[in-house]
Motif scaffolding. Structure first.
Motif, short mmCIF file in Angstrom:
data_model
loop_
_atom_site.label_atom_id
_atom_site.label_comp_id
_atom_site.label_asym_id
_atom_site.label_seq_id
_atom_site.Cartn_x
_atom_site.Cartn_y
_atom_site.Cartn_z
N ILE A 27 8.51 -15.33 2.09
CA ILE A 27 8.90 -14.36 1.07
C ILE A 27 7.65 -13.98 0.28
CG2 ILE A 27 10.25 -14.01 -1.02
CD1 ILE A 27 12.35 -15.88 0.17
N PHE A 28 7.46 -12.69 0.09
CA PHE A 28 6.30 -12.18 -0.64
C PHE A 28 6.75 -11.60 -1.97
CE2 PHE A 28 5.16 -11.87 3.84
CZ PHE A 28 3.97 -12.58 3.84
N MET A 29 5.90 -11.72 -2.96
CA MET A 29 6.16 -11.19 -4.29
C MET A 29 5.34 -9.92 -4.50
SD MET A 29 8.30 -13.44 -5.35
CE MET A 29 8.48 -13.06 -7.06
N ASN A 30 5.80 -9.04 -5.39
CA ASN A 30 5.03 -7.85 -5.72
C ASN A 30 3.63 -8.24 -6.17
OD1 ASN A 30 6.62 -5.54 -5.26
ND2 ASN A 30 7.86 -6.02 -7.04
N GLY A 31 2.66 -7.48 -5.71
CA GLY A 31 1.28 -7.72 -6.10
C GLY A 31 0.52 -8.64 -5.17
N VAL A 32 1.19 -9.17 -4.15
CA VAL A 32 0.49 -10.01 -3.18
C VAL A 32 -0.61 -9.18 -2.51
CG1 VAL A 32 2.09 -9.48 -1.29
CG2 VAL A 32 0.78 -11.60 -1.22
N ALA A 33 -1.73 -9.80 -2.21
CA ALA A 33 -2.79 -9.09 -1.50
C ALA A 33 -2.25 -8.67 -0.13
CB ALA A 33 -4.01 -9.98 -1.33
N ALA A 34 -2.36 -7.41 0.18
CA ALA A 34 -1.78 -6.88 1.42
C ALA A 34 -2.32 -7.59 2.65
CB ALA A 34 -2.02 -5.37 1.51
N ASP A 35 -3.58 -8.03 2.61
CA ASP A 35 -4.13 -8.71 3.78
C ASP A 35 -3.60 -10.14 3.94
OD1 ASP A 35 -5.56 -9.77 1.67
OD2 ASP A 35 -7.54 -9.31 2.50
N SER A 85 3.01 -4.70 11.22
CA SER A 85 2.35 -3.50 11.69
C SER A 85 2.43 -2.44 10.58
CB SER A 85 3.03 -2.99 12.96
OG SER A 85 2.43 -1.81 13.41
N TRP A 86 1.29 -2.12 9.98
CA TRP A 86 1.26 -1.11 8.92
C TRP A 86 1.33 0.27 9.55
CZ3 TRP A 86 1.75 -2.44 3.96
CH2 TRP A 86 1.49 -3.76 3.61
N ARG A 87 2.15 1.15 8.97
CA ARG A 87 2.32 2.51 9.47
C ARG A 87 2.12 3.51 8.34
NH1 ARG A 87 8.08 1.87 12.36
NH2 ARG A 87 8.62 2.29 10.21
N LYS A 88 1.65 4.69 8.72
CA LYS A 88 1.49 5.77 7.74
C LYS A 88 1.96 7.07 8.38
CE LYS A 88 -3.36 6.31 8.92
NZ LYS A 88 -4.70 6.16 8.43
N SER A 89 2.21 8.04 7.55
CA SER A 89 2.66 9.34 8.02
C SER A 89 1.55 10.04 8.81
CB SER A 89 3.05 10.21 6.82
OG SER A 89 3.23 11.55 7.22
N VAL A 90 1.93 10.73 9.86
CA VAL A 90 0.93 11.51 10.60
C VAL A 90 0.40 12.65 9.74
CG1 VAL A 90 1.86 10.94 12.88
CG2 VAL A 90 2.71 12.96 11.69
N ALA A 135 6.94 -3.73 2.77
CA ALA A 135 5.73 -3.80 1.95
C ALA A 135 5.08 -2.42 1.95
CB ALA A 135 4.77 -4.84 2.50
N VAL A 136 4.50 -2.04 0.82
CA VAL A 136 3.83 -0.75 0.67
C VAL A 136 2.43 -1.01 0.12
CG1 VAL A 136 3.90 1.52 -0.46
CG2 VAL A 136 6.03 0.39 0.20
N ARG A 137 1.43 -0.36 0.73
CA ARG A 137 0.05 -0.52 0.25
C ARG A 137 -0.67 0.81 0.27
NH1 ARG A 137 -3.24 -3.52 5.21
NH2 ARG A 137 -3.23 -1.73 6.62
N ASN A 138 -1.80 0.86 -0.42
CA ASN A 138 -2.67 2.02 -0.46
C ASN A 138 -3.75 1.80 0.60
OD1 ASN A 138 -4.75 3.85 -1.06
ND2 ASN A 138 -4.28 3.82 -3.24
N SER A 139 -3.90 2.72 1.53
CA SER A 139 -4.86 2.53 2.62
C SER A 139 -6.30 2.49 2.14
CB SER A 139 -4.70 3.62 3.68
OG SER A 139 -5.06 4.88 3.15
N ARG A 140 -6.58 3.06 0.96
CA ARG A 140 -7.94 3.01 0.43
C ARG A 140 -8.32 1.61 -0.01
NH1 ARG A 140 -7.29 7.60 -3.91
NH2 ARG A 140 -5.54 6.22 -4.15
N ASP A 141 -7.33 0.73 -0.17
CA ASP A 141 -7.58 -0.65 -0.58
C ASP A 141 -6.66 -1.55 0.25
OD1 ASP A 141 -8.37 -2.94 -1.87
OD2 ASP A 141 -7.45 -2.43 -3.78
#
Length: 77
Positions: free
Chosen positions: A2-10, A16-21, A41-47
């Protein structure tokens, strides 16, 4: 696991991380990953190792439904 908000995405392994084409090539993408125990999980690809927000399946379904219905269109003029 179980992951909590703010966990380091790595720290979220085995997903498998996915993004919109539509975001290809512009370098400013929101990426999503389905979690093994349910949720998304949601992350910013710039970080990619930065913080991830964790949403339940119901929360993500509500958000996607609202986006499909144009409920957030006013954010962009």
């Amino acid at each position: 696991m179980i992951f909590m908000n703010g966990v380091a995405a790595d720290e979220i392994s085995g997903v498998s991380w996915r993004k919109s084409v539509a975001s290809a090539g512009i370098g400013a993408c929101v990426e999503v990953a389905a979690l093994a125990n349910g949720g998304v999980a949601v992350r910013n690809s710039r970080d990619a190792s930065g913080p991830a927000l964790i949403f339940t399946d119901d929360e993500m379904r509500a958000f996607v439904s609202g986006a499909k219905n144009g409920e957030f269109d006013s954010l962009y003029g």
